[in-house]
Design a protein around this motif. Structure first.
Motif, PDB file in Angstrom:
ATOM      1  N   ALA A   1       3.382  15.130  12.216  1.00  0.00           N
ATOM      2  CA  ALA A   1       3.888  14.183  12.931  1.00  0.00           C
ATOM      3  C   ALA A   1       5.086  13.541  12.042  1.00  0.00           C
ATOM      4  CB  ALA A   1       2.865  13.196  13.793  1.00  0.00           C
ATOM      5  N   PHE A   2       5.896  13.246  12.612  1.00  0.00           N
ATOM      6  CA  PHE A   2       6.854  12.672  11.719  1.00  0.00           C
ATOM      7  C   PHE A   2       7.397  11.193  12.156  1.00  0.00           C
ATOM      8  CE2 PHE A   2       7.217  16.831  10.711  1.00  0.00           C
ATOM      9  CZ  PHE A   2       7.434  17.149   9.215  1.00  0.00           C
ATOM     10  N   PHE A   3       6.794  10.078  11.913  1.00  0.00           N
ATOM     11  CA  PHE A   3       6.938   8.810  12.129  1.00  0.00           C
ATOM     12  C   PHE A   3       8.270   8.060  11.588  1.00  0.00           C
ATOM     13  CE2 PHE A   3       2.384   9.447  12.653  1.00  0.00           C
ATOM     14  CZ  PHE A   3       2.028   8.873  13.881  1.00  0.00           C
ATOM     15  N   CYS A   4       9.059   7.467  12.596  1.00  0.00           N
ATOM     16  CA  CYS A   4      10.444   6.527  12.350  1.00  0.00           C
ATOM     17  C   CYS A   4       9.897   5.703  11.156  1.00  0.00           C
ATOM     18  CB  CYS A   4      10.810   6.152  13.649  1.00  0.00           C
ATOM     19  SG  CYS A   4      12.262   5.247  13.158  1.00  0.00           S
ATOM     20  N   ALA A   5      10.808   5.561  10.063  1.00  0.00           N
ATOM     21  CA  ALA A   5      10.698   4.539   9.151  1.00  0.00           C
ATOM     22  C   ALA A   5      11.889   3.603   9.390  1.00  0.00           C
ATOM     23  CB  ALA A   5      10.611   5.168   8.001  1.00  0.00           C
ATOM     24  N   CYS A   6      13.093   4.114   9.943  1.00  0.00           N
ATOM     25  CA  CYS A   6      14.237   3.120  10.094  1.00  0.00           C
ATOM     26  C   CYS A   6      13.970   2.254  11.233  1.00  0.00           C
ATOM     27  CB  CYS A   6      15.455   4.111  10.402  1.00  0.00           C
ATOM     28  SG  CYS A   6      15.675   4.880  11.891  1.00  0.00           S
ATOM     29  N   LYS A   7      13.051   2.336  12.073  1.00  0.00           N
ATOM     30  CA  LYS A   7      12.716   1.362  13.199  1.00  0.00           C
ATOM     31  C   LYS A   7      13.778   1.460  14.457  1.00  0.00           C
ATOM     32  CE  LYS A   7       8.976   0.806  10.977  1.00  0.00           C
ATOM     33  NZ  LYS A   7       7.825   1.418  11.003  1.00  0.00           N
ATOM     34  N   ARG A   8      14.696   2.403  14.355  1.00  0.00           N
ATOM     35  CA  ARG A   8      15.827   2.561  15.267  1.00  0.00           C
ATOM     36  C   ARG A   8      15.622   3.797  16.454  1.00  0.00           C
ATOM     37  NH1 ARG A   8      15.909  -1.096  12.282  1.00  0.00           N
ATOM     38  NH2 ARG A   8      17.695  -2.356  11.733  1.00  0.00           N
ATOM     39  N   THR A   9      14.496   4.307  16.323  1.00  0.00           N
ATOM     40  CA  THR A   9      14.243   5.513  16.980  1.00  0.00           C
ATOM     41  C   THR A   9      14.162   5.324  18.633  1.00  0.00           C
ATOM     42  OG1 THR A   9      12.723   7.545  17.570  1.00  0.00           O
ATOM     43  CG2 THR A   9      11.690   5.155  17.143  1.00  0.00           C
ATOM     44  N   SER A  10      14.633   6.056  19.570  1.00  0.00           N
ATOM     45  CA  SER A  10      14.183   5.680  20.893  1.00  0.00           C
ATOM     46  C   SER A  10      13.075   6.495  21.584  1.00  0.00           C
ATOM     47  CB  SER A  10      15.679   6.451  21.700  1.00  0.00           C
ATOM     48  OG  SER A  10      15.696   7.689  21.581  1.00  0.00           O
ATOM     49  N   LYS A  11      12.457   7.084  20.538  1.00  0.00           N
ATOM     50  CA  LYS A  11      11.250   7.951  20.884  1.00  0.00           C
ATOM     51  C   LYS A  11      10.155   7.471  19.943  1.00  0.00           C
ATOM     52  CE  LYS A  11      13.561  12.193  21.816  1.00  0.00           C
ATOM     53  NZ  LYS A  11      13.732  13.405  21.736  1.00  0.00           N
ATOM     54  N   SER A  12       9.981   5.949  19.994  1.00  0.00           N
ATOM     55  CA  SER A  12       8.729   5.209  19.175  1.00  0.00           C
ATOM     56  C   SER A  12       7.629   6.085  19.394  1.00  0.00           C
ATOM     57  CB  SER A  12       8.829   3.825  19.687  1.00  0.00           C
ATOM     58  OG  SER A  12      10.022   3.080  19.395  1.00  0.00           O
TER      59      SER A  12
END
Length: 80
Positions: free
Chosen positions: A59-70
């Motif tokens: 799974a590819f977790f967001c690191a920038c914290k700007r995702t709309s698919k948290s």
């Protein structure tokens, strides 16, 4: 209190996840255990987000914290 999370990285973080397990994603960007929560959000407006893996694998977790698919990456880091 800031309502904008700290950018923890500009690339998604791949994690080998296990089906049925819940992972607690850092939403504030301050955790030292990215992409997961270590309690650094205490005293901020942020709370970790729980995500339960439906299947085992990467799974590819967001690191920038700007995702709309948290908490997963949606490519938002490309606009930073």
């Amino acid at each position: 209190m800031s309502k904008t999370p700290k950018i923890a990285g500009k690339q998604p973080i791949p994690v080998e996840v296990v089906a049925g397990k819940t992972y607690w994603w850092c939403a504030c960007g301050q955790s030292k255990k990215q992409p997961f929560c270590d309690g650094s959000h205490k005293g901020t407006a942020f709370e970790p987000i729980g995500w339960k893996a439906e299947k085992s694998g990467n799974a590819f977790f967001c690191a920038c914290k700007r995702t709309s698919k948290s908490p997963l990456c949606d490519g938002s880091h490309n606009a930073l």
